[in-house]
Design a protein around this motif. Sequence first.
Motif, short mmCIF file in Angstrom:
data_model
loop_
_atom_site.label_atom_id
_atom_site.label_comp_id
_atom_site.label_asym_id
_atom_site.label_seq_id
_atom_site.Cartn_x
_atom_site.Cartn_y
_atom_site.Cartn_z
N ASP A 63 9.31 20.12 -24.23
CA ASP A 63 9.23 20.09 -25.70
C ASP A 63 10.50 19.55 -26.34
OD1 ASP A 63 10.32 22.62 -24.59
OD2 ASP A 63 10.77 23.05 -26.69
N ALA A 64 11.55 19.33 -25.54
CA ALA A 64 12.88 19.03 -26.09
C ALA A 64 13.21 17.55 -25.97
CB ALA A 64 13.93 19.89 -25.38
N GLY A 65 12.41 16.72 -26.56
CA GLY A 65 12.63 15.29 -26.47
C GLY A 65 13.70 14.79 -27.41
N PRO A 66 14.03 13.50 -27.34
CA PRO A 66 15.03 12.91 -28.24
C PRO A 66 14.68 13.17 -29.70
CG PRO A 66 14.45 11.37 -26.50
CD PRO A 66 13.49 12.52 -26.38
N HIS A 94 6.63 21.20 -10.95
CA HIS A 94 7.52 20.29 -10.24
C HIS A 94 8.98 20.64 -10.54
CE1 HIS A 94 9.01 15.94 -9.39
NE2 HIS A 94 9.01 16.66 -8.27
N ALA A 95 9.28 20.92 -11.81
CA ALA A 95 10.65 21.30 -12.19
C ALA A 95 11.09 22.55 -11.43
CB ALA A 95 10.74 21.53 -13.69
N ALA A 96 10.20 23.54 -11.34
CA ALA A 96 10.53 24.77 -10.63
C ALA A 96 10.74 24.51 -9.14
CB ALA A 96 9.43 25.81 -10.83
N ALA A 97 9.92 23.66 -8.58
CA ALA A 97 10.07 23.33 -7.16
C ALA A 97 11.41 22.67 -6.90
CB ALA A 97 8.92 22.43 -6.71
N LEU A 98 11.83 21.76 -7.80
CA LEU A 98 13.14 21.12 -7.64
C LEU A 98 14.26 22.14 -7.80
CD1 LEU A 98 12.55 17.79 -9.61
CD2 LEU A 98 12.61 18.11 -7.13
N LEU A 99 14.14 23.02 -8.79
CA LEU A 99 15.14 24.08 -8.95
C LEU A 99 15.31 24.86 -7.66
CD1 LEU A 99 14.37 25.70 -12.45
CD2 LEU A 99 16.49 24.58 -11.77
N ASN A 100 14.19 25.24 -7.07
CA ASN A 100 14.22 26.12 -5.90
C ASN A 100 14.71 25.42 -4.64
OD1 ASN A 100 13.16 27.89 -7.73
ND2 ASN A 100 11.11 27.93 -6.86
N ARG A 101 14.74 24.11 -4.65
CA ARG A 101 15.25 23.39 -3.48
C ARG A 101 16.75 23.56 -3.32
NH1 ARG A 101 13.17 17.48 -2.19
NH2 ARG A 101 14.62 17.91 -0.48
N GLY A 102 17.41 24.08 -4.32
CA GLY A 102 18.82 24.42 -4.17
C GLY A 102 19.05 25.61 -3.25
N LYS A 103 17.99 26.32 -2.92
CA LYS A 103 18.01 27.44 -1.97
C LYS A 103 18.93 28.58 -2.42
CE LYS A 103 16.94 24.36 1.87
NZ LYS A 103 17.38 23.79 3.18
N GLY A 104 18.95 28.79 -3.71
CA GLY A 104 19.73 29.90 -4.25
C GLY A 104 20.95 29.42 -5.01
N SER A 105 21.04 29.80 -6.28
CA SER A 105 22.20 29.38 -7.07
C SER A 105 22.68 30.49 -7.97
CB SER A 105 21.85 28.14 -7.91
OG SER A 105 21.09 28.51 -9.05
N LEU A 106 23.86 30.28 -8.51
CA LEU A 106 24.45 31.26 -9.43
C LEU A 106 23.75 31.25 -10.78
CD1 LEU A 106 28.20 30.54 -8.67
CD2 LEU A 106 26.86 32.51 -7.87
N VAL A 107 23.37 30.04 -11.24
CA VAL A 107 22.79 29.94 -12.58
C VAL A 107 21.93 28.69 -12.68
CG1 VAL A 107 24.89 28.80 -13.42
CG2 VAL A 107 23.29 29.81 -15.06
N ALA A 108 20.84 28.82 -13.39
CA ALA A 108 20.06 27.67 -13.82
C ALA A 108 19.84 27.81 -15.31
CB ALA A 108 18.72 27.60 -13.09
N SER A 109 19.90 26.71 -16.03
CA SER A 109 19.69 26.76 -17.48
C SER A 109 18.44 25.98 -17.84
CB SER A 109 20.90 26.23 -18.24
OG SER A 109 21.20 24.90 -17.86
N VAL A 110 17.78 26.43 -18.89
CA VAL A 110 16.59 25.76 -19.39
C VAL A 110 16.76 25.63 -20.91
CG1 VAL A 110 14.07 25.78 -19.56
CG2 VAL A 110 15.20 26.84 -17.58
N ILE A 111 16.75 24.41 -21.39
CA ILE A 111 16.88 24.17 -22.82
C ILE A 111 15.48 23.90 -23.37
CG2 ILE A 111 18.03 22.83 -24.60
CD1 ILE A 111 19.90 24.43 -22.72
N THR A 112 14.97 24.87 -24.10
CA THR A 112 13.61 24.78 -24.61
C THR A 112 13.45 25.68 -25.83
OG1 THR A 112 11.26 25.09 -24.08
CG2 THR A 112 12.82 26.61 -23.06
N HIS A 113 12.52 25.29 -26.71
CA HIS A 113 12.18 26.13 -27.85
C HIS A 113 10.79 26.74 -27.68
CE1 HIS A 113 11.72 26.88 -32.36
NE2 HIS A 113 12.84 27.49 -32.03
N ASP A 114 10.26 26.59 -26.48
CA ASP A 114 8.91 27.04 -26.19
C ASP A 114 8.97 28.27 -25.28
OD1 ASP A 114 6.30 27.38 -25.15
OD2 ASP A 114 5.85 25.25 -25.33
N GLY A 115 8.55 29.41 -25.78
CA GLY A 115 8.58 30.64 -25.00
C GLY A 115 7.72 30.58 -23.75
N ASP A 116 6.61 29.85 -23.81
CA ASP A 116 5.75 29.74 -22.63
C ASP A 116 6.45 28.96 -21.53
OD1 ASP A 116 3.71 31.16 -23.84
OD2 ASP A 116 2.69 29.37 -24.61
#
Length: 671
Positions: free
Chosen positions: A268-271, A413-435
């Motif tokens: 939802d966070a396009g230019p 797909h975004a979640a799958a890419l996130l999880n390929r880090g195999k564990g991290s300290l932090v991930a951020s998501v910039i969104t105005h959509d609660g879903d």
Amino acid sequence: MRQVHSFAAGAWVPPGLGARPIASAVTGDVIAEAGNDALDVRGMRAYARDVGGPALRAMKFHERAKMLKALALYLREHRQALYDLSFDTGATQADHLIDVDGGIGTMLVFASKGRREMPDAQVYLDGPPEQLGRGGQFFGQHICTPLQGVAVHINAFNFPVWGMLEKVAPTLLAGVPAIVKPATATSYVTEACVRLMIGSGYLPDGALQLVSGGVGDLLDHLDCQDVVTFTGSADTARGLRGNPNLLNNAVRFTAEQDSLNASVLGPDAGPGTPEFDLFVNEVQREMTAKAGQKCTAIRRIMVPEAHVEAVIAAIKQRLANVTIGDPRAEGTKMGALVSNTQKNDVIEKVEQIGAEAERVFGDPADFAMSDSRGAFLPPMLFHCADPDAAQAVHDVEAFGPVSTVMPYRDLNHAAALLNRGKGSLVASVITHDGDVAREITMASAAFHGRLYFNNRDSMAEATGHGAPLPHMVHGGPGRAGGGEELGGIRAVKHYMQRTAIQGSPDILTSIGQRWVPGAAEAADKPHPFRRPFGDLVLGDTFNSPSRKITLDDIETFAHFTGDTFYAHMDNDAAKANPFFPGRVAHGYLLLSFAAGLFVQPDPGPVLANTGLDNLRFMKPVEAGDSIKVRLTVKAKTPRNDEYGEVRWHVTLTTQDDDVVAEYELLTMNAH
């Protein structure tokens, strides 16, 4: 040449056999040396256990909290000296605020939490008591007490002050002494901070020691009462974790390792949206703060396929405005990496990433400081067009100003890419959509120690993707080390033993210094509201006279408050309800009448009623019933020199001694 000392068994020990040179990150010149292979690390452990531990355990939590506050304020007064030294680590003034001020602020948070969330006692109660016997004379309670060993903190080079203070603060608050071992490259800053802390006079002997250089065979002599924490690379953590002595003695070990933290631009966070601009700002800041040498820095940038070009263009524009140079110079936005060794390591890792991704910004052979002898590098942005086929971008961390943009098709797909880090300290998501936020959370939270969501609503107050806060957990699963730091009082309990105690209410009251129902009561004293804070004792009890509840009371209360709920006004409707025998008194009417039964109206030690906790209504009261109140001192907590908080256990019973309500009343009482 600065001689970086260790502080061992109450004495400062200069560098000696095996000392290593330390170069300025800015000039490449050797400015200091640290290390002494002859350091008596076994003696340091004994000194911590025999001198520091008993001194700290003799203090109450509130005394330790006051000590932390005094230390933090002292460091704040003398922080300029730490700033001045830190420039040679390559850090800018803005970076100092993260490290020095951030460390001091963390210590102040733990000091505040220690006063507000922990008892003025030596035993921490972990949860409420559990009644284990039917008759109410056998209870269980989880407690936490300080470990009787030492905490060995092995820290990374990137935060020589914050990295120490964020661990030392909960350690000392728990009542455990610490031996700090900073990374040699920036140990001169840590040493200066420890000198200030020791020189302040606020620490008891043995509470804090410093190893500048290697720890020798210290880990081989620890046991179940000791703790080891480590911040740094996964390879080093693996070696430490596998120490046979640590394994054989089940020594507590916590690691905070490198991780490939990521940031996701929501679909939802396009230019043109506030979120798009926010995303670009966060990425640029995390790439360049501390020259990218943050364990929480953004290494992977995940963007909807349609917005990849726009994101790359926007980030490049922001990076082009970053001035790289001597961190002391006005206008410098990014300084040097900590050393040329670290610079060379980043370049090696960049080559591996470059085999799978195109570099779209930053050339280490051609930028403003490329001819410097210092450890300077430009921010480098890569684009990986096929992140599914790539491996290095998900495995290799270049611990510097390096990040890779990659496209995603949808949220799965975004979640799958996130999880390929195999564990991290932090991930951020910039969104105005609660879903979007919820979907990412359900799919990826298990792989991250922290999920940071930000948008137009929170951006003015949000602290940033890369800012661990003392209130919240810092750590992560898998590659991030599987450990946990910070998180408020959770961090303090890492240095304590949780023990289940079982016994009578009197025994549990004596151990925990908190009255347990069924323990002895003292009801033959003057009204407790007429006695100052210092005169009240756990178990002091006031038994009120009775008051009869009439139908007129119920109706008057209903019309006065507007609470005309049918259970109070309609007998037939109330009888049809499975919870009521007919019309009943309001619960809040009972509380109001209870106050009238125990309150002393004249001015006295009770200054204010500040609330009530754990209210429960157990049995309805009908017109014609009588109620009475038992008021018992459950706990006492000093707040300042003028007053303290008293927690009262309040029980309302009927003429038949049936319990109809229970709660805990909080008052502030003058000393």
